[in-house]
Structures are given as C-alpha cells and as structure tokens.
Design a protein around this motif. Structure first.
Motif, PDB file in Angstrom:
ATOM      1  N   GLY C 258       0.581  -1.362   0.120  1.00  0.00           N
ATOM      2  CA  GLY C 258       0.075   0.205   0.184  1.00  0.00           C
ATOM      3  C   GLY C 258       1.056   1.303  -0.009  1.00  0.00           C
ATOM      4  O   GLY C 258       0.258   2.355   0.119  1.00  0.00           O
ATOM      5  N   LEU C 259       2.374   1.056  -0.046  1.00  0.00           N
ATOM      6  CA  LEU C 259       3.003   2.313  -0.137  1.00  0.00           C
ATOM      7  C   LEU C 259       4.159   2.251  -0.949  1.00  0.00           C
ATOM      8  O   LEU C 259       4.091   3.435  -1.702  1.00  0.00           O
ATOM      9  N   GLY C 260       4.566   1.102  -1.403  1.00  0.00           N
ATOM     10  CA  GLY C 260       5.705   0.990  -2.294  1.00  0.00           C
ATOM     11  C   GLY C 260       6.857   0.554  -1.666  1.00  0.00           C
ATOM     12  O   GLY C 260       7.114   0.045  -0.500  1.00  0.00           O
ATOM     13  N   MET C 261       7.985   0.732  -2.229  1.00  0.00           N
ATOM     14  CA  MET C 261       9.483   0.625  -1.858  1.00  0.00           C
ATOM     15  C   MET C 261      10.009   1.612  -0.752  1.00  0.00           C
ATOM     16  O   MET C 261       9.642   2.794  -1.090  1.00  0.00           O
ATOM     17  N   VAL C 262      10.506   1.058   0.195  1.00  0.00           N
ATOM     18  CA  VAL C 262      11.137   2.027   1.137  1.00  0.00           C
ATOM     19  C   VAL C 262      12.676   1.526   1.405  1.00  0.00           C
ATOM     20  O   VAL C 262      12.732   0.323   1.586  1.00  0.00           O
ATOM     21  N   VAL C 263      13.446   2.656   1.173  1.00  0.00           N
ATOM     22  CA  VAL C 263      14.951   2.365   1.388  1.00  0.00           C
ATOM     23  C   VAL C 263      15.318   2.458   2.861  1.00  0.00           C
ATOM     24  O   VAL C 263      14.875   3.598   3.385  1.00  0.00           O
ATOM     25  N   PHE C 264      16.328   1.651   3.364  1.00  0.00           N
ATOM     26  CA  PHE C 264      16.661   1.889   4.559  1.00  0.00           C
ATOM     27  C   PHE C 264      18.215   1.614   4.881  1.00  0.00           C
ATOM     28  O   PHE C 264      18.641   1.019   3.784  1.00  0.00           O
ATOM     29  N   GLY C 265      18.973   2.252   5.732  1.00  0.00           N
ATOM     30  CA  GLY C 265      20.400   2.284   5.935  1.00  0.00           C
ATOM     31  C   GLY C 265      20.710   0.761   6.640  1.00  0.00           C
ATOM     32  O   GLY C 265      22.006   0.456   6.256  1.00  0.00           O
ATOM     33  N   LEU C 266      20.013   0.310   7.318  1.00  0.00           N
ATOM     34  CA  LEU C 266      20.729  -0.806   7.950  1.00  0.00           C
ATOM     35  C   LEU C 266      20.640  -2.001   7.057  1.00  0.00           C
ATOM     36  O   LEU C 266      19.822  -2.349   6.439  1.00  0.00           O
ATOM     37  N   ASP C 267      21.264  -3.228   7.805  1.00  0.00           N
ATOM     38  CA  ASP C 267      21.076  -4.536   7.229  1.00  0.00           C
ATOM     39  C   ASP C 267      19.874  -5.408   7.760  1.00  0.00           C
ATOM     40  O   ASP C 267      19.737  -5.277   8.946  1.00  0.00           O
ATOM     41  N   ARG C 282      12.110  13.627  11.050  1.00  0.00           N
ATOM     42  CA  ARG C 282      13.208  12.993  10.134  1.00  0.00           C
ATOM     43  C   ARG C 282      12.507  13.457   8.627  1.00  0.00           C
ATOM     44  O   ARG C 282      13.456  13.124   7.722  1.00  0.00           O
ATOM     45  N   PHE C 283      11.364  13.862   8.608  1.00  0.00           N
ATOM     46  CA  PHE C 283      10.852  14.138   7.220  1.00  0.00           C
ATOM     47  C   PHE C 283      11.373  15.410   6.791  1.00  0.00           C
ATOM     48  O   PHE C 283      11.537  16.392   7.771  1.00  0.00           O
ATOM     49  N   THR C 284      11.437  15.548   5.608  1.00  0.00           N
ATOM     50  CA  THR C 284      11.714  17.014   5.077  1.00  0.00           C
ATOM     51  C   THR C 284      10.606  17.236   3.829  1.00  0.00           C
ATOM     52  O   THR C 284      10.079  16.080   3.598  1.00  0.00           O
ATOM     53  N   LEU C 285      10.346  18.430   3.588  1.00  0.00           N
ATOM     54  CA  LEU C 285       9.194  18.558   2.918  1.00  0.00           C
ATOM     55  C   LEU C 285       9.370  18.979   1.417  1.00  0.00           C
ATOM     56  O   LEU C 285      10.624  20.068   1.254  1.00  0.00           O
ATOM     57  N   GLU C 290      15.621   9.438  -1.574  1.00  0.00           N
ATOM     58  CA  GLU C 290      15.189   8.207  -2.060  1.00  0.00           C
ATOM     59  C   GLU C 290      13.647   7.877  -1.722  1.00  0.00           C
ATOM     60  O   GLU C 290      13.136   7.138  -2.481  1.00  0.00           O
ATOM     61  N   ASN C 291      13.541   8.161  -0.336  1.00  0.00           N
ATOM     62  CA  ASN C 291      12.115   7.802  -0.149  1.00  0.00           C
ATOM     63  C   ASN C 291      11.334   9.136  -0.290  1.00  0.00           C
ATOM     64  O   ASN C 291      11.357  10.059   0.618  1.00  0.00           O
ATOM     65  N   ALA C 292      10.351   9.003  -1.271  1.00  0.00           N
ATOM     66  CA  ALA C 292       9.565  10.262  -1.395  1.00  0.00           C
ATOM     67  C   ALA C 292       8.135   9.809  -1.417  1.00  0.00           C
ATOM     68  O   ALA C 292       7.590   8.849  -2.381  1.00  0.00           O
ATOM     69  N   PHE C 293       7.227  10.396  -0.813  1.00  0.00           N
ATOM     70  CA  PHE C 293       5.709   9.884  -0.616  1.00  0.00           C
ATOM     71  C   PHE C 293       4.907  11.279  -0.942  1.00  0.00           C
ATOM     72  O   PHE C 293       5.292  12.196  -0.173  1.00  0.00           O
ATOM     73  N   GLU C 294       4.078  11.107  -1.781  1.00  0.00           N
ATOM     74  CA  GLU C 294       3.202  12.278  -1.974  1.00  0.00           C
ATOM     75  C   GLU C 294       1.842  12.279  -1.215  1.00  0.00           C
ATOM     76  O   GLU C 294       1.128  10.996  -1.033  1.00  0.00           O
ATOM     77  N   VAL C 336       1.832  17.575  -0.802  1.00  0.00           N
ATOM     78  CA  VAL C 336       3.142  17.958  -0.526  1.00  0.00           C
ATOM     79  C   VAL C 336       3.924  16.564  -0.760  1.00  0.00           C
ATOM     80  O   VAL C 336       2.995  15.592  -0.937  1.00  0.00           O
ATOM     81  N   THR C 337       5.219  16.607  -0.881  1.00  0.00           N
ATOM     82  CA  THR C 337       5.944  15.437  -1.159  1.00  0.00           C
ATOM     83  C   THR C 337       6.958  15.513   0.177  1.00  0.00           C
ATOM     84  O   THR C 337       7.471  16.411   0.534  1.00  0.00           O
ATOM     85  N   LEU C 338       6.588  14.207   0.704  1.00  0.00           N
ATOM     86  CA  LEU C 338       7.424  13.886   2.133  1.00  0.00           C
ATOM     87  C   LEU C 338       8.711  13.174   1.590  1.00  0.00           C
ATOM     88  O   LEU C 338       8.524  12.291   0.982  1.00  0.00           O
ATOM     89  N   THR C 339       9.877  13.535   2.234  1.00  0.00           N
ATOM     90  CA  THR C 339      11.074  12.784   1.746  1.00  0.00           C
ATOM     91  C   THR C 339      11.825  12.424   3.121  1.00  0.00           C
ATOM     92  O   THR C 339      11.767  13.371   4.172  1.00  0.00           O
ATOM     93  N   VAL C 340      12.250  11.229   3.156  1.00  0.00           N
ATOM     94  CA  VAL C 340      13.313  10.754   4.155  1.00  0.00           C
ATOM     95  C   VAL C 340      14.560  10.172   3.594  1.00  0.00           C
ATOM     96  O   VAL C 340      14.598   9.098   2.654  1.00  0.00           O
ATOM     97  N   ALA C 341      15.638  10.651   4.289  1.00  0.00           N
ATOM     98  CA  ALA C 341      16.784   9.781   3.840  1.00  0.00           C
ATOM     99  C   ALA C 341      16.794   8.548   4.447  1.00  0.00           C
ATOM    100  O   ALA C 341      16.236   7.987   5.321  1.00  0.00           O
ATOM    101  N   ARG C 342      17.494   7.401   3.673  1.00  0.00           N
ATOM    102  CA  ARG C 342      17.462   6.043   4.075  1.00  0.00           C
ATOM    103  C   ARG C 342      18.145   5.844   5.481  1.00  0.00           C
ATOM    104  O   ARG C 342      17.837   5.033   6.133  1.00  0.00           O
ATOM    105  N   ASP C 343      19.033   6.674   6.019  1.00  0.00           N
ATOM    106  CA  ASP C 343      19.722   6.581   7.257  1.00  0.00           C
ATOM    107  C   ASP C 343      18.478   6.943   8.254  1.00  0.00           C
ATOM    108  O   ASP C 343      18.768   6.613   9.653  1.00  0.00           O
TER     109      ASP C 343
END
Lengths: 263, 285, 352
Positions: C258-267, C282-285, C290-294, C336-343
């Motif tokens: 229901g959201l799609g691919m999410v990238v993350f930093g950890l193993d 941790r979200f930016t507008l 890599e992770n962008a959600f509208e 808006v588009t929310l983005t969050v870095a993988r880390d």
C-alpha cells in the motif's frame, strides 16, 4: 446561597435554643454553686463561695479527689504505653492473629460498661482486688486501651513510611528509626491518647460504682453516693471544680500540641 | 522498621503485644467469660458457686417484671435516641456548614459537655427539673402554678436528662459523618433549579443519613446501658435493665441474676449493632 | 564484568498472590560514576528494582552486588547508599541541618566534622544559610535540594533517586535536571534513577534501561535508545513515530504494501518481514531523496518551534514535525511530497 432574613433569624434562634438546652445543666450547676443556702433552690438568694469552702473542708471529697487523680494518672500512663506497643504491632507488622487483636482492641467499645462492671466484680473478687487500687486501675485500663490504640494508631498511620525508610537507608538501625523518627512524629497522638485515657478514668462512674466502696472510692462515685440522699449546693461547687479540671487539661493539651491535630 | 516476616521479628512482636493482651485479658476478656459462667450458676456468698443451672434465665424469662423492664429499656433507648438525634441534627448541620470564624468555639461548646462527668450533668438536671428546681421555681414565682409539676423522679426526667447527656455524642457522630456535605453541591443543585426545601430533601438529607444513623445507634446503645442517670433522675421509679443489673449486683447481691440480666443486655446490644450494620450497608448500596 | 561497580543479576520479585512477577529476570550493571535511568510506565517494576537495590524489599531471587559485595545479607542501614525519595521524605521534626546530619550521626561521625560536612553538602546544593530552617519553611525545590544533600553527605557508594523531579513544576524541573546532573558529575557518585518521563531520562542519564511489565526491553545510551529502538514498545515509549511493515526484497529495500518501496540504511535479512520506524522530525518537505511519498495535509498544529502535520499518503497517515523556520509552511489541503533519507529509516530490533 442567599436566605431570606426571617428564615435566617429563625434558624439562628433554633440553634441558639438548642445550645441553651445542651449547656443548661452546666450553666445551672455553675450558678447554684454560688448559692449561700444549705438546700437546693432556684434562683439563688445571695451569692458566696461558701459551698466551695465546704467542699475543700470535706475530707471525703479531698481524699477521693487525690485518689481519682492518682488512678487517672496511672491509667493514662499505663494505657498509652500498652496502647502504643499494640499500635506498633498492628500498623508495622503483619502476623497471624492480627485480625483477632484488631477485634480485641475495638471490642470494649461495643460492650456496655455496665455489663463489664458485673464481670469485673466477679473477676476482681476472685483475685481479692475488689475495692483496691490495682483493681480499679485494671478495670479502667480495659476501657481506655481501645482509645489509646485508636489515637496512637491514627498517628502512626499518618506518619509517612517513606520518612522511616529514608532514615533506614541513610544508616539508622530499626531501633534508631523508632527512637529518632517514629516516636517524635507520633508524640501528639501519644499525648492525646494519654490525656483521653486520664479523662475517661477521671470521669468514669459506672464501672467504678461496681468495684469500689470506701477504700478506693473515686470522686465521681463519691458524688453519686452523695446525690443518692442529698442534692445541696456543695455538689454543685464540687462539680464546677471537676469541670474546671477537665477544661484545664484540655486547654493545656491544646496549647501543647493543638487538639485538632491530636484527636 | 519495615513490614516483613523475618524471624527476629517474632520476639519483638511478642514484646509489643504481650502487655496489651494481658491487660485486656484480665480487664475485658475474663470479665465477659466469668459473666457468662456466672449467669449459669447459683448465687453464693460474694459471687457464684460452681454449679450449672438455667434458673437465672428462667427467673428472668418467667417473671413479667423483667418483661416490663425489657420493654421500658427499649422504650427508653428509642425515645432518647429519637429526640437526641432530632435535636442534634440542626446543630451538627449548622456546624458542618457554617463558615463563621466562631466555628471552632461553637464546635468545642457543642462537645464540651463530654468533658463533664455524666453524674455532674445529671445533677444539673436534678437542679433544673426538681420540685424546687429552676423550672418549678420560676413558674411558681410567676404564680403560673401552685404546686410543682412532676418533672423529675420519673421517666420523663430520666429521659430529658439522658437526651441532653448523649447529645454531644450524636453531634460528634454526625459531624464526622457529614464529611461528604459541601456547599458547592447545594449550589450546584440550586443552579439546576432546586429550591431550598428540595435541596434539603434531595441533597442534604440523603448525604447526611449515614451520620444520622450512626448517631442514633450510638445514643441508643449508650442509653440502654446507662444506669446512673435513670437511677438518680428516676428517683427509684424508673426500672430499666441498667438499674436492675446494678441493683442485683450491688444491693441484692445476686450476682448470677445480675449476670443473666447483663447477658440479656449484651444480646440486645449486639442485635442492634447487627441491624445497624445491615441498615448502613443497605443505605450505601 | 566483575569489576563493574554495581551488578544486578537475574533479579526477580514476585509478590505472593499475584501471578506475574513484578520484576522479571532483570540484569544490568553500572560503571563507577555512571548514571543509569530506569524508564518505563507506572507499574513496570522500576521502583521495585530501586527498592530492592536499597534493601527495602527482599528479592524473590537474583543477586545485587555493590563493589563486589553481595548485598543479600546486608541490612538496609548498612548498605551505605543514599536515596532521594519522590516525596523527599524529609524528617518533618528536624531542621534542614539536622536532616542532612542524620546519616553522619548514625555513622558516629564526631560533631565538629559533622557540622563541616553538612555545611559543604548544603553548599553543594546551594542551600548555604538554610541550615536552621524548618522543613516546612522550604519550597518544593529547596526540599528537593535538602533531600539530595542528605543523601550525598554520607558519601554513598550508590545514589538512588526515585522519581526525584515529579513533584516539581515544569520550570523548576528543567532547572533541577541540570543541577542534579551537575552535582552528580562533580561528586562522581554512581547513581540509578527511576522516572516515567522520557525527556528526563534522555537528558540526565548516561544510559537508560527502558522497562515494560517487569522486564528490561532495551538498555543503552540515549542515542541508541532513540535512534535504534530494540522493540516497538521502546520506539513508542520514547518519542513519536511512524511505523511501517514491509518485506525485505533487496538489501536495504523493503516492499511496504500500500505504499511501495522503502529504502533503509541498516542491514536486514532478505525475504523477512521488518518493522520500520520514521521519527516525525526526520521528514523533509518537498526535498529530494530516495524515499518520497506524495500526500495531502489533512490537519496541522502550530507548536511554536515546530509544526505538526497529519499527512495522508495513500491509505495511511504520516505524522510529520517540521521546524517552523524552514521557509514557507504548508496549509491545510496542500499537496506535499515527504522525503526521508535512508539513514533516517530505522529497522526496529537491529540495535546497534
């Protein structure tokens, strides 16, 4: 809420009249005690301290007064000591039979003194203690210990247990916790308990009438016996003295620790 | 000291409890046991002998005099309780609600009579109600009456005196039972449209009822077990259980009979307390 | 491990009559001079642990060692610990100085030395000159300081603090946090404190142990706890969060239904389901990442330094905190588009 003026007046009048009823005997006793006459009548013809002089010249009253004072003091001290020990056990320890002890210390509240009086005659007669100081002291201990347990227990329960724990953590032995922390904190309850026990013993009539005759008669029993055949103003004067003593004790108590805190 | 169950505490516990248990044992438990035993034995010089008999109870039950005494006692207790409660209620209500700075003094005055021996206050009533007493003296001085009205040496006098003597107890019991009353509740009720009478019936009375019941019980049990006041004020004409127990124990010296009467009183006493507890529980439910 | 100052091993407390243990096999240790916070909701057993360490409660099983000594047979008053109670538990019938001197008196410290040490302790907590006051004449904050002085003057091997700040008002609380921290650093005392307030734990402790239902969920530095929560309970209890469940399909990548691919930093192991956490701030507008959600702003609350948004993204809602100085702020109904870095996407349970 606002009340209409007449209603307020009627209400206050009612309260005033009830107070008059409540305090009437004490006021009247006070007035009569100054009557100059040898027999009871009202209103007094002229006022004097004659009755008081007679009371202080009455050897029976004087010796009964000292006996009452002595018995009251012993009972007060004894009841509060024993009561404090029981209260400590009840509030600070859990043990088997706790419920039974709890019941035992309130049971005298629900047994009429007159019933106890008959039983005490039987028991004290068996020990040869009828009409003796130990006998009457024992009898009064039974009816006063419940009061001292109550006041001291209430004091103990109001002591913040964390305060005792703080003392313990910071190095006080259990005995030192009691001596330095608990005991000073419950002192008002202990004093109040002792004074209440004294007052009860000092005023006690019912049980005393069963177990005392001449040798150990207390002031209330002397008054009772006197009243059975005479009601002259001497008794009024004596009553006033008794009332004043009770009031004095309470005022001293109030000054000392604050009555509201204690009871 | 903390609550714990370690071994060392046993000794301390014993030390704490022993004096009290001993004192109460001799001055409370033993008298009741001796009393029970004596009520089943025959009178002997200075007490009771070792026999077993139901004669004392039979005497009490079969003698119509004691039936009258029991009836008198009940009547006395109920009358005193009813009047003491009705007369104490306004005072207690007043003291519970007043914001006057005299409140402390007025409360002290209301319970101060407790500090005065019952004998002394009984004497006060003898002075007030006697044939040459305050009331008769005043009425005669005003020529309203020729001969004194009989206000003492009878049931009426004993009742009036006992009502006053026990009122401070009733006031105290009510005051401690009136804790839940507060003027904000009354104001809230008034805001919701209740007039003064309705506020009283719907708010004040129900909330104060437990205190009233406790007061009634206390006065009743104290009244039925009293003997000093009925004896002195009754002038030998008022026969209640208290006076009879005293009479048998100290004048007639029939201790087993006194014991049986005392047991009867104790039973009456306990049954009233049981009824009281039921009533209070029903009220709280 | 054996040279740690405080060692708590397999500590259990079960009250008779209650089924589940109040404290359930708890282990932790403290270095000398370290401050550990026991953090958790009320009833989680944290205070019970503290009281067992103090000796006020006997453990059902387990061991408590202080400086290598087993505490089991040592009674409370011989453990040489200091304790600050929630209600302060000052002795109401004694003056401030008498309160502070109490522990020294019990240790038989001579009068002259006692007075000097009391004076120093009062200095330490900034109560100089208050020695003769009655306890009732002190404000809440002053009572708190007095309680601290009383427990420090005996130079305890371990200082225990039970919700020490909960009786103070908000402003005083912040002040006392700093101050307790400062006093602890200056005296070098080892301390355990109990709190239900996450801010307090994060800002005061060297390490914290997050507790739930008698167990320690995670123990670590504030940073570890906040950024790498071991369990969802920890993640929830400390700070707010957005939680996502997905399946790891590639390294550092999960498919969230229901959201799609999410990238993350950890193993994370391939093919496994993972719980992902994104902290609201941790979200930016409308940035790049890599992770962008509208989504659409459904609701917003202005909080002064931050703006809290509820952003509907497909069939879920993200909680977003934005700094209010970050340029133009969105309005309700904005796309808006929310983005969050993988880390900034944490995998729960992969504690560092």
């Amino acid at each position: 809420m606002e009340t209409s003026l007449p209603a307020k007046f009627a209400w206050r009048l009612l309260i005033g009249l009830l107070y008059v009823f409540l305090l009437a005997p004490i006021i009247i006793v006070f007035v009569v005690s100054f009557d100059t006459r040898q027999y009871l009548a009202f209103p007094p013809e002229s006022l004097s301290f004659g009755s008081y002089v007679k009371v202080f010249q009455n050897a029976d009253f004087i010796s009964a007064f000292w006996r009452s004072l002595l018995i009251g003091a012993i009972v007060g001290l004894g009841a509060v000591t024993v009561g404090t020990l029981i209260s400590l056990a009840l509030t600070r320890y859990r043990f088997r039979g706790e419920g039974a002890v709890n019941f035992l210390v309130i049971a005298p509240f629900i047994v009429p003194n007159i019933v106890l009086g008959v039983g005490l005659v039987l028991v004290l007669a068996g020990f040869g203690l009828l009409d003796t100081y130990p006998g009457i002291v024992l009898a009064h201990l039974g009816i006063t210990i419940p009061y001292t347990v109550r006041t001291v227990s209430m004091s103990l329960m109001s002591v913040d247990r964390r305060v005792e724990e703080a003392a313990l953590v910071h190095g006080a032995s259990p005995f030192n916790v009691f001596w330095r922390i608990t005991l000073p904190l419950i002192r008002p309850g202990i004093i109040a308990g002792g004074v209440i026990a004294f007052l009860i013993s000092f005023d006690e009539t019912t049980i005393s009438l069963f177990i005392v005759s001449v040798r150990s008669s207390t002031l209330p029993t002397e008054i009772y016996r006197y009243l059975e055949y005479s009601t002259d103003p001497q008794i009024a004067a004596l009553s006033v003295v008794l009332i004043l003593i009770s009031v004095a004790v309470v005022i001293v108590l109030e000054r000392l620790i604050g009555l509201r805190k204690a009871v | 000291m903390t609550t714990s169950d370690r071994k060392g505490n046993r000794g301390i516990l014993l030390l704490l409890l022993l004096p009290g248990l001993l004192a109460l044992g001799v001055s409370f438990v033993a008298p009741l046991l001796w009393l029970l035993r004596a009520s089943f034995s025959t009178s002997a010089l200075g007490g009771a002998d070792g026999s077993w008999t139901l004669a004392n109870y039979a005497d009490v039950v079969l003698d119509p005099f004691y039936w009258r005494v029991a009836g008198n006692t009940l009547n006395y207790g109920l009358t005193v309780a009813a009047f003491a409660v009705v007369l104490s209620y306004p005072i207690a209500l007043f003291l519970a609600r007043t914001t006057s700075r005299w409140r402390g003094v007025l409360t002290a005055l209301a319970i101060a009579p407790l500090l005065t021996s019952g004998v002394v206050r009984t004497y006060g009533w003898m002075v007030i109600l006697g044939d040459q007493g305050v009331i008769n003296g005043t009425l005669q001085a005003l020529s309203l009456i020729q001969t004194p009205i009989r206000l003492s040496n009878n049931f009426l006098g004993a009742t009036i005196a006992m009502i006053e003597i026990l009122m401070p107890y009733a006031i105290l019991a009510m005051l401690s039972g009136f804790g839940r009353l507060n003027t904000q509740l009354e104001e809230a009720a008034a805001m919701l449209g209740a007039n003064r009478l309705k506020v009283f019936w719907r708010i004040i009375l129900p909330l104060s009822l437990p205190g009233v019941i406790t007061a009634a019980l206390l006065v009743f049990v104290l009244a039925i077990s009293g003997f000093v006041t009925p004896r002195l004020m009754g002038g030998g004409r008022v026969f209640v259980l208290g006076t009879e127990v005293f009479q048998e124990a100290t004048v007639t010296l029939n201790l087993p009979l006194a014991a049986a009467l005392a047991m009867l009183l104790l039973v009456l006493f306990s049954s009233v307390i049981v009824i009281y507890r039921r009533a209070l529980r029903a009220l709280e439910a | 491990m054996a040279d740690k100052h405080v060692i708590v091993e397999q500590l259990v407390k079960t009250y008779p009559g209650s089924g589940a243990p109040s404290v359930d096999h708890v282990d932790f240790d403290l270095e000398k001079g370290e401050m550990l916070a026991l953090l958790g909701p009320s009833g989680c057993g944290k205070t019970t642990i503290l009281r067992m360490v103090a000796g006020l409660i006997t453990p059902t099983s387990g061991r408590i060692r202080l400086d290598g000594r087993d505490m089991a047979e040592i009674p409370v008053h011989k453990r040489n610990m200091g304790m600050v109670f929630q209600s302060y538990a000052l002795f109401p019938h004694m003056s401030v100085a008498e309160n502070v001197a109490f522990g020294l008196e019990m240790r038989g410290v001579p009068k002259a030395e006692r007075a000097a040490r009391v004076e120093r302790a009062l200095d330490l907590v900034k109560l100089r000159g208050y020695g003769e006051r009655r306890i009732t004449q002190l404000s809440g904050g002053q009572q708190q300081r007095c309680a601290i002085a009383r427990s420090l003057v005996i130079e305890p091997q371990l200082l225990l603090l039970d919700e020490p700040l909960s009786n103070l008002d908000a402003k005083l609380r912040d002040e006392m946090r700093e101050e307790i921290r400062d006093i602890q650093a200056r005296t070098g005392v080892t301390a355990i404190f109990v709190t239900h307030d996450q801010d307090e734990a994060l800002s005061m402790a060297d390490r914290l142990a997050v507790m739930s239902a008698g167990r320690i969920e995670q123990i670590g530095t504030p940073r570890q706890i906040f950024d790498r929560p071991a369990t969802e309970f920890v993640a929830n209890f400390i700070g707010a969060g957005n939680f996502l469940t997905g399946t790891v399909v590639e390294p550092h990548q999960a498919n969230v239904p229901g959201l799609g691919m999410v990238v993350f930093g950890l193993d994370a192991p391939l093919g496994k389901d993972v719980r992902l956490l994104v902290r609201p701030h941790r979200f930016t507008l409308n940035g790049k990442g890599e992770n962008a959600f509208e989504g659409v702003v459904r609701h917003l609350v202005y909080r002064g330094d931050t703006l809290t948004l509820d952003v509907d993204v497909k069939d879920r809602t993200f909680l977003v905190d934005l700094p209010t100085h970050a340029g133009t702020l969105p309005e309700r109904g904005d796309r808006v588009t929310l983005t969050v870095a993988r880390d900034d996407v944490t995998v729960i349970g992969t504690a560092a």
